[in-house]
Scaffold this motif. Structure first.
Motif, PDB file in Angstrom:
ATOM      1  N   TRP A 150       0.937  -1.237  -0.059  1.00 39.08           N
ATOM      2  CA  TRP A 150       0.085   0.018  -0.091  1.00 39.08           C
ATOM      3  C   TRP A 150       0.811   1.140  -0.055  1.00 39.08           C
ATOM      4  O   TRP A 150       1.723   1.459   0.900  1.00 39.08           O
ATOM      5  N   TYR A 151       0.753   2.197  -0.993  1.00 42.43           N
ATOM      6  CA  TYR A 151       1.647   3.248  -1.279  1.00 42.43           C
ATOM      7  C   TYR A 151       1.713   4.213   0.012  1.00 42.43           C
ATOM      8  O   TYR A 151       2.932   4.506   0.201  1.00 42.43           O
ATOM      9  N   HIS A 152       1.013   4.429   0.704  1.00 41.02           N
ATOM     10  CA  HIS A 152       0.942   5.380   1.928  1.00 41.02           C
ATOM     11  C   HIS A 152       1.375   4.880   3.195  1.00 41.02           C
ATOM     12  O   HIS A 152       1.573   5.459   4.287  1.00 41.02           O
ATOM     13  N   LEU A 153       1.388   3.363   3.288  1.00 45.66           N
ATOM     14  CA  LEU A 153       1.675   2.689   4.454  1.00 45.66           C
ATOM     15  C   LEU A 153       3.127   2.175   4.454  1.00 45.66           C
ATOM     16  O   LEU A 153       3.837   2.397   3.587  1.00 45.66           O
ATOM     17  N   LEU A 154       3.721   2.168   5.713  1.00 43.09           N
ATOM     18  CA  LEU A 154       5.047   1.313   5.769  1.00 43.09           C
ATOM     19  C   LEU A 154       5.143   0.159   5.542  1.00 43.09           C
ATOM     20  O   LEU A 154       3.752  -0.672   5.517  1.00 43.09           O
ATOM     21  N   ASP A 183       3.780  -1.938   8.256  1.00 40.35           N
ATOM     22  CA  ASP A 183       2.194  -1.908   8.280  1.00 40.35           C
ATOM     23  C   ASP A 183       1.595  -2.899   7.195  1.00 40.35           C
ATOM     24  O   ASP A 183       0.510  -3.530   7.609  1.00 40.35           O
ATOM     25  N   THR A 184       2.026  -2.810   5.987  1.00 36.10           N
ATOM     26  CA  THR A 184       1.520  -3.546   5.007  1.00 36.10           C
ATOM     27  C   THR A 184       1.723  -5.037   5.362  1.00 36.10           C
ATOM     28  O   THR A 184       0.579  -5.953   5.182  1.00 36.10           O
ATOM     29  N   ASN A 187      10.170   1.432   8.593  1.00 30.34           N
ATOM     30  CA  ASN A 187       9.519   2.485   9.166  1.00 30.34           C
ATOM     31  C   ASN A 187       9.489   3.644   8.283  1.00 30.34           C
ATOM     32  O   ASN A 187       9.149   4.816   8.573  1.00 30.34           O
ATOM     33  N   PRO A 241       7.536   5.232   4.716  1.00 27.04           N
ATOM     34  CA  PRO A 241       6.355   4.806   3.642  1.00 27.04           C
ATOM     35  C   PRO A 241       6.666   4.355   2.560  1.00 27.04           C
ATOM     36  O   PRO A 241       7.681   4.909   1.897  1.00 27.04           O
ATOM     37  N   ARG A 293       5.801   4.947  -0.704  1.00 27.86           N
ATOM     38  CA  ARG A 293       5.930   5.877  -1.636  1.00 27.86           C
ATOM     39  C   ARG A 293       7.455   6.625  -1.604  1.00 27.86           C
ATOM     40  O   ARG A 293       7.701   7.235  -2.534  1.00 27.86           O
ATOM     41  N   LYS A 294       8.054   6.384  -0.330  1.00 29.55           N
ATOM     42  CA  LYS A 294       9.264   7.194  -0.310  1.00 29.55           C
ATOM     43  C   LYS A 294      10.545   6.174  -0.660  1.00 29.55           C
ATOM     44  O   LYS A 294      11.572   6.612  -0.496  1.00 29.55           O
ATOM     45  N   ARG A 350      11.610  -0.904  -2.514  1.00 29.79           N
ATOM     46  CA  ARG A 350      10.360  -1.259  -2.995  1.00 29.79           C
ATOM     47  C   ARG A 350      10.301  -2.756  -3.120  1.00 29.79           C
ATOM     48  O   ARG A 350       9.320  -3.703  -2.976  1.00 29.79           O
TER      49      ARG A 350
END
Length: 116
Positions: free
Chosen positions: A9-13, A16-17, A50, A52, A54-55, A61
């Motif tokens: 998920w793009y906005h999650l860490l 968290d994913t 930790n 996101p 997206r970064k 990734r």
């Protein structure tokens, strides 16, 4: 795992994913933690655990993507362009893991390779 489709998920860490995927797949908590820790160590996810998604850089990734794909210990796994974006060490780790799981009868892998 497909190069153009993400498990993350793009906005999650990444942390968290994987937690979310464990709940989606209804994984036993202890087994999830054991598998997660092995994947984090094997693919060196700690430095960006930790941050996101997206970064993350492409290589980071993709390492997290591999971990997300393997987290629930699938019996059959289709890997399309599975080494795109991975550094040499992560590629070797993935190949070693495929050999281990395949030789132990844990999973069947279908590698989809592009030929030019």
């Amino acid at each position: 795992m497909f190069g153009q489709r993400s498990q993350l998920w793009y906005h999650l860490l990444p942390h968290d994913t994987l937690e979310l995927l464990a709940r989606i797949y209804n994984l036993n908590r202890q087994e999830y933690i054991k598998c997660r820790d092995q994947l984090v160590e094997r693919f060196n996810l700690s430095p960006f655990w930790n941050i996101p998604v997206r970064k993350l850089y492409l290589g980071q990734r993709m390492r997290a993507e591999v971990a997300a794909s393997l987290l629930h210990a699938p019996k059959v796994l289709f890997l399309d362009e599975h080494t795109i974006g991975l550094d040499v060490i992560a590629r070797e780790e993935l190949r070693d893991l495929i050999r281990e799981w395949n030789s132990g009868g844990s999973a069947s892998f279908f590698l989809i390779l592009a030929c030019a």
